[in-house]
Design a protein around this motif. Structure first.
Motif, mmCIF file in Angstrom:
data_model
loop_
_atom_site.group_PDB
_atom_site.id
_atom_site.type_symbol
_atom_site.label_atom_id
_atom_site.label_comp_id
_atom_site.label_asym_id
_atom_site.label_seq_id
_atom_site.Cartn_x
_atom_site.Cartn_y
_atom_site.Cartn_z
ATOM 1 N N ALA A 10 0.799 -1.253 0.022
ATOM 2 C CA ALA A 10 0.161 0.008 -0.004
ATOM 3 C C ALA A 10 0.783 1.152 0.133
ATOM 4 O O ALA A 10 0.547 2.187 -0.639
ATOM 5 C CB ALA A 10 -1.027 0.019 1.283
ATOM 6 N N ALA A 11 1.931 1.193 0.707
ATOM 7 C CA ALA A 11 2.942 2.475 0.908
ATOM 8 C C ALA A 11 3.645 2.493 -0.542
ATOM 9 O O ALA A 11 3.492 3.863 -1.059
ATOM 10 C CB ALA A 11 3.855 2.271 1.957
ATOM 11 N N VAL A 12 3.977 1.616 -1.211
ATOM 12 C CA VAL A 12 4.477 1.474 -2.438
ATOM 13 C C VAL A 12 3.453 2.190 -3.632
ATOM 14 O O VAL A 12 3.942 3.094 -4.229
ATOM 15 C CB VAL A 12 5.060 0.382 -2.871
ATOM 16 C CG1 VAL A 12 5.585 0.307 -4.342
ATOM 17 C CG2 VAL A 12 6.295 0.077 -2.127
ATOM 18 N N ALA A 13 2.427 1.739 -3.389
ATOM 19 C CA ALA A 13 1.353 2.374 -4.468
ATOM 20 C C ALA A 13 0.844 3.706 -4.219
ATOM 21 O O ALA A 13 0.599 4.269 -5.233
ATOM 22 C CB ALA A 13 0.087 1.277 -4.204
ATOM 23 N N LEU A 14 0.916 3.831 -2.942
ATOM 24 C CA LEU A 14 0.643 5.436 -2.688
ATOM 25 C C LEU A 14 1.701 6.109 -3.209
ATOM 26 O O LEU A 14 1.322 7.470 -3.577
ATOM 27 C CB LEU A 14 0.599 5.636 -0.975
ATOM 28 C CG LEU A 14 0.195 7.087 -0.664
ATOM 29 C CD1 LEU A 14 -1.221 7.479 -1.254
ATOM 30 C CD2 LEU A 14 0.169 7.078 1.132
ATOM 31 N N SER A 15 2.949 5.849 -3.100
ATOM 32 C CA SER A 15 4.119 6.780 -3.422
ATOM 33 C C SER A 15 4.086 6.763 -5.000
ATOM 34 O O SER A 15 4.254 7.912 -5.614
ATOM 35 C CB SER A 15 5.398 6.029 -3.175
ATOM 36 O OG SER A 15 5.694 5.093 -3.636
ATOM 37 N N PHE A 16 3.703 5.873 -5.783
ATOM 38 C CA PHE A 16 3.419 5.886 -7.302
ATOM 39 C C PHE A 16 2.381 6.927 -7.602
ATOM 40 O O PHE A 16 2.635 7.499 -8.707
ATOM 41 C CB PHE A 16 3.281 4.594 -7.739
ATOM 42 C CG PHE A 16 4.632 3.675 -7.922
ATOM 43 C CD1 PHE A 16 5.379 4.139 -8.861
ATOM 44 C CD2 PHE A 16 4.490 2.462 -7.459
ATOM 45 C CE1 PHE A 16 6.818 3.320 -9.026
ATOM 46 C CE2 PHE A 16 5.705 1.799 -7.474
ATOM 47 C CZ PHE A 16 6.664 2.194 -8.330
#
Length: 107
Positions: A10-16
């Motif tokens: 979720a953190a990686v998706a949010l950063s993208f």
């Protein structure tokens, strides 16, 4: 372990998702200093029409008549005629029919 993986994904998706928004702010100048002006010129594509005697111009009533025709180098219109400026041309219009009776280039 399952919750840690979901949180990490979720953190990686949010950063993208947040990265393009941050780049857009820099691109469109949202972090400008006060007093700095920024204008964007758009390319406008216009089509020119070559007016000829005898053609009918339907929207001529929506344009104001040229009253100071001598100032523009035009002759005085006869009764039932008037000069109208369209684009970069002056058209001598028949008031009754809407036909173009004369064309002069604007200076």
């Amino acid at each position: 372990m399952k919750y840690i993986t979901r949180t990490l994904l979720a953190a990686v998706a949010l950063s993208f998702a947040a990265m393009p928004m941050a780049q857009a702010q820099q691109l469109y100048g949202h972090d400008r200093k006060p007093g700095h002006s920024y204008t964007v010129k758009k390319k406008v594509v216009t089509t020119r029409h070559t007016w000829r005697k005898g053609e009918r111009y339907s929207n001529w009533k929506g344009r104001p008549a040229v009253r100071d025709y001598h100032r523009h180098g035009l002759h005085r219109p006869a009764r039932g005629q008037q000069w109208v400026k369209v684009d970069n041309s002056y058209l001598l219009m028949s008031v009754a029919t809407g036909l173009i009776l004369g064309v002069a280039a604007a200076r």
